[in-house]
Write a protein that holds these residues in place. Structure first.
Motif, PDB file in Angstrom:
ATOM      1  N   LEU A 143       0.853  -1.270   0.089  1.00  0.00           N
ATOM      2  CA  LEU A 143       0.191  -0.091   0.083  1.00  0.00           C
ATOM      3  C   LEU A 143       0.896   1.208  -0.041  1.00  0.00           C
ATOM      4  N   GLN A 144       1.998   1.169   0.643  1.00  0.00           N
ATOM      5  CA  GLN A 144       3.005   2.319   0.619  1.00  0.00           C
ATOM      6  C   GLN A 144       3.514   2.720  -0.508  1.00  0.00           C
ATOM      7  N   ASN A 145       3.510   1.653  -1.277  1.00  0.00           N
ATOM      8  CA  ASN A 145       3.896   1.676  -2.766  1.00  0.00           C
ATOM      9  C   ASN A 145       2.885   2.026  -3.674  1.00  0.00           C
ATOM     10  N   GLY A 146       1.827   2.199  -3.298  1.00  0.00           N
ATOM     11  CA  GLY A 146       0.614   2.556  -3.974  1.00  0.00           C
ATOM     12  C   GLY A 146      -0.019   1.169  -4.955  1.00  0.00           C
ATOM     13  N   GLU A 147       0.355   0.068  -4.288  1.00  0.00           N
ATOM     14  CA  GLU A 147       0.080  -1.209  -5.102  1.00  0.00           C
ATOM     15  C   GLU A 147      -0.768  -1.939  -4.240  1.00  0.00           C
ATOM     16  N   ILE A 148      -1.685  -3.077  -4.909  1.00  0.00           N
ATOM     17  CA  ILE A 148      -2.529  -3.785  -4.492  1.00  0.00           C
ATOM     18  C   ILE A 148      -1.746  -5.003  -3.917  1.00  0.00           C
ATOM     19  N   PRO A 149      -2.118  -5.647  -2.828  1.00  0.00           N
ATOM     20  CA  PRO A 149      -1.192  -6.774  -2.372  1.00  0.00           C
ATOM     21  C   PRO A 149      -1.877  -7.914  -3.080  1.00  0.00           C
ATOM     22  N   ILE A 150      -0.835  -8.691  -3.630  1.00  0.00           N
ATOM     23  CA  ILE A 150      -0.937  -9.984  -4.180  1.00  0.00           C
ATOM     24  C   ILE A 150      -1.122 -11.134  -3.219  1.00  0.00           C
ATOM     25  N   LEU A 151      -1.935 -11.970  -3.562  1.00  0.00           N
ATOM     26  CA  LEU A 151      -1.954 -13.383  -2.586  1.00  0.00           C
ATOM     27  C   LEU A 151      -0.752 -14.211  -2.557  1.00  0.00           C
ATOM     28  N   GLU A 152      -0.358 -14.432  -3.661  1.00  0.00           N
ATOM     29  CA  GLU A 152       0.718 -15.227  -3.941  1.00  0.00           C
ATOM     30  C   GLU A 152       2.001 -14.713  -3.159  1.00  0.00           C
ATOM     31  N   ASP A 153       1.960 -13.441  -3.117  1.00  0.00           N
ATOM     32  CA  ASP A 153       3.068 -12.884  -2.235  1.00  0.00           C
ATOM     33  C   ASP A 153       2.913 -12.976  -0.826  1.00  0.00           C
ATOM     34  N   LEU A 154       1.634 -12.860  -0.286  1.00  0.00           N
ATOM     35  CA  LEU A 154       1.476 -13.311   1.098  1.00  0.00           C
ATOM     36  C   LEU A 154       1.493 -14.750   1.490  1.00  0.00           C
ATOM     37  N   LEU A 155       1.030 -15.575   0.301  1.00  0.00           N
ATOM     38  CA  LEU A 155       1.299 -17.198   0.927  1.00  0.00           C
ATOM     39  C   LEU A 155       2.750 -17.286   0.879  1.00  0.00           C
ATOM     40  N   TYR A 156       3.809 -16.718   0.150  1.00  0.00           N
ATOM     41  CA  TYR A 156       5.018 -17.051   0.161  1.00  0.00           C
ATOM     42  C   TYR A 156       5.742 -16.571   1.557  1.00  0.00           C
ATOM     43  N   LYS A 157       5.023 -15.428   2.108  1.00  0.00           N
ATOM     44  CA  LYS A 157       5.540 -14.844   3.269  1.00  0.00           C
ATOM     45  C   LYS A 157       5.229 -15.985   4.365  1.00  0.00           C
ATOM     46  N   PHE A 158       3.790 -16.348   4.479  1.00  0.00           N
ATOM     47  CA  PHE A 158       3.452 -17.457   5.319  1.00  0.00           C
ATOM     48  C   PHE A 158       4.436 -18.568   5.275  1.00  0.00           C
ATOM     49  N   ASP A 159       4.711 -19.067   4.051  1.00  0.00           N
ATOM     50  CA  ASP A 159       5.398 -20.375   3.829  1.00  0.00           C
ATOM     51  C   ASP A 159       6.903 -20.428   4.143  1.00  0.00           C
ATOM     52  N   SER A 160       7.411 -19.196   4.181  1.00  0.00           N
ATOM     53  CA  SER A 160       8.860 -18.848   4.433  1.00  0.00           C
ATOM     54  C   SER A 160       9.102 -18.714   5.970  1.00  0.00           C
ATOM     55  N   GLN A 161       8.114 -18.807   6.860  1.00  0.00           N
ATOM     56  CA  GLN A 161       8.373 -18.549   8.088  1.00  0.00           C
ATOM     57  C   GLN A 161       9.334 -19.806   8.757  1.00  0.00           C
ATOM     58  N   SER A 162      10.242 -19.456   9.620  1.00  0.00           N
ATOM     59  CA  SER A 162      11.202 -20.173  10.193  1.00  0.00           C
ATOM     60  C   SER A 162      10.833 -21.462  10.880  1.00  0.00           C
ATOM     61  N   ASP A 163       9.430 -21.370  11.650  1.00  0.00           N
ATOM     62  CA  ASP A 163       9.240 -22.639  12.260  1.00  0.00           C
ATOM     63  C   ASP A 163       8.640 -23.625  11.520  1.00  0.00           C
ATOM     64  N   CYS A 164       8.465 -23.534  10.241  1.00  0.00           N
ATOM     65  CA  CYS A 164       7.794 -24.302   9.157  1.00  0.00           C
ATOM     66  C   CYS A 164       6.316 -24.959   9.469  1.00  0.00           C
ATOM     67  N   LEU A 165       5.694 -24.345  10.604  1.00  0.00           N
ATOM     68  CA  LEU A 165       4.329 -24.779  10.922  1.00  0.00           C
ATOM     69  C   LEU A 165       3.299 -24.395   9.904  1.00  0.00           C
TER      70      LEU A 165
END
Length: 517
Positions: A337-359
């Motif tokens: 949003l700060q960059n004036g962009e619409i968040p993309i679902l795939e990017d958010l899923l990647y953020k979840f998937d890359s969490q260190s605890d792997c849960l």
């Protein structure tokens, strides 16, 4: 034992909507005709009500009552095992506080009535199902203070579901909590009300108004949910705490409080996508939601601690956790949003998937392709399920898996979709090839709500019609010590009439601390 069940009914059909507090008394026989209240409570005889044998729904009614009774009996067996307090135990109270707390356990007893909380009062035949039946459980907690023994009594109308547990099985009837690897509770509450959220997204001029979120006091729905669930959770949790203390077990129970935050962001992102608000306005709206998350979290956690303390718990007996609001996906939404962009679902899923605890990665592997989220709203809904299932995915401290892990949800029946989905995923996890995790037993516990709309004719959820922060008139029907005159009613005024006085006094203090008064 209590003879009445208090509810509040929001009557909208008149020109001046008002809240009516009703005392529902136990009826001797079940009926299948028109009812004037959203709730009915009936006497049980040998596990069933005296019902009209000639009724076309008689068999369904008896089957539902029996199923509900068995599920609650399993819950009570799990809580109390074979060691419940006896009347003669008072004779043994001759020593110090330590012996009192260790030798005497609290009791949980299934009552002899049933509340049916989903009746329609518009002339439609009343249906009875295990999903709308709640049985009373009477709790008694012996508390030793200043050299004196007192008893805290509590009544909860509960509904339970535990397909993996049976009556009188080894786990339920085991006298020792050492049969369980860990005890984990999960609960939660929605923020605001539907009306407040919608008003903040579009005011009278169609513009965004985040101030409606920032200035909103605690709503009736928030306060009632917290008061109801914190009390029920404390009753159930204290049963386990007392038993572990009796066996010198030092491991505290775990309580996870799930409060939404970024889960609401999909609505404001939709406004940004439409071009009806700026990125700056959207971020301000998100900031208000996150502030509310912190306030309600403080209120809920404090309510749980207070209710546990009243029943004799110590701070070290329970580890209260909460769902995080500032996660990598949240940061990614704000950066977009700060960059004036619409968040993309795939990017958010990647953020979840890359969490260190792997849960999350382990959790997401259980989701079938057709059930994977297609938008941010669906991702938020899925994350509620994740907060439950991840408790089963955490690696155990020891390498021995002979003892099962226990997860108990304590929530509103309206949240059944979250927990039934979690139950199915836990079943899938159990049947997988995972050998590095202990077996998980999941027990769903639902509390009977006290808030209804227009006699529950359309079974509408109070969250969608909560008049807060508007101050309404209220009246009382059949409530001892109260007259039927209409009076002004603020959210906390209503809670004071529905719940225990000491519990409400604690809520008042916590509301002030959270800045919600």
């Amino acid at each position: 034992m209590p003879t009445q069940f208090l509810i509040a009914n929001l009557l909208q059909e008149s020109q001046q909507p008002n809240l009516q507090v009703e005392a529902i008394f136990v009826q001797p026989t079940w009926h299948n005709d028109n009812c004037n209240s959203a709730v009915s409570v009936y006497k049980l005889q040998n596990g069933r009500t005296a019902a009209d044998v000639m009724s076309t729904t008689y068999k369904t009614h008896c089957k539902a009552t029996a199923k509900t009774h068995v599920a609650i009996t399993i819950l009570v067996q799990l809580l109390a095992g074979e060691a419940t307090i006896k009347e003669t135990a008072i004779d043994r109270l001759k020593t110090d506080e330590i012996r009192l707390q260790c030798d005497i356990l609290p009791s949980a007893t299934v009552g002899d009535s049933v509340a049916i909380v989903d009746e329609a009062s518009d002339g439609v035949a009343i249906g009875t199902y295990s999903r709308n039946m709640f049985l009373p459980v009477y709790f008694e907690f012996p508390v030793f203070s200043e050299g004196k023994l007192s008893t805290i009594c509590s009544t909860q109308y509960l509904q339970a579901s535990a397909p993996s547990l049976k009556l009188n099985d080894a786990l339920s009837m085991h006298q020792s909590t050492q049969a369980i690897e860990s005890v984990n509770f999960v609960t939660g509450v929605c923020l605001y009300s539907d009306k407040i959220l919608k008003a903040s997204l579009s005011d009278s001029d169609g513009k965004l108004d985040a101030e409606k979120l920032s200035s909103a006091p605690a709503t009736i729905n928030e306060l009632e949910s917290i008061a109801r669930c914190s009390s029920a959770l404390a009753d159930i949790a204290m049963m386990f705490i007392s038993r572990t203390r009796n066996e010198d077990v030092t491991q505290p129970i775990s309580i996870t409080v799930n409060i939404p935050s970024w889960h609401y962001f999909w609505s404001i992102i939709g406004k940004f996508k439409e071009g009806t608000c700026t990125a700056r306005e959207a971020l301000k709206w998100m900031e208000a939601v996150e502030r509310r998350h912190d306030q309600i979290l403080h209120l809920f956690q404090s309510a749980i601690r207070h209710e546990l303390q009243r029943r004799g718990a110590r701070p070290e007996d329970a580890n209260i956790q909460f769902s995080q609001k500032e996660i990598p996906a949240t940061v990614a939404i704000k950066q977009a949003l700060q960059n004036g962009e619409i968040p993309i679902l795939e990017d958010l899923l990647y953020k979840f998937d890359s969490q260190s605890d792997c849960l999350w990665k382990d959790f997401y592997s259980l989701i079938s392709e057709k059930d994977q989220p297609k938008d941010l709203q669906a991702l938020g809904n899925l994350s509620y399920v994740f907060e439950v299932v991840k408790l089963a995915l955490k690696k155990p401290i020891t390498t021995t898996f002979s003892r099962p892990r226990l997860i108990l949800s304590v929530d509103d029946r309206m949240e059944n979709r979250i927990y039934s989905r979690a139950r199915n995923l836990l079943k899938k996890l159990h049947s997988s090839a995972r050998t590095d995790l202990p077996r998980t037993i999941f027990l769903e516990i639902y509390t009977a709500r006290k808030l209804y709309v227009d006699g529950n004719k359309s079974r509408r959820r109070f969250f969608h019609y909560d008049p807060s922060p508007k101050i309404l008139m209220s009246s009382a029907t059949g409530v001892g010590g109260e007259d039927s005159r209409r009076r002004l009613c603020r959210p906390l005024d209503l809670i004071e009439r529905l719940f225990d006085k000491e519990q409400v006094e604690s809520l008042k203090i916590c509301l002030a601390e959270a800045g919600l008064q």
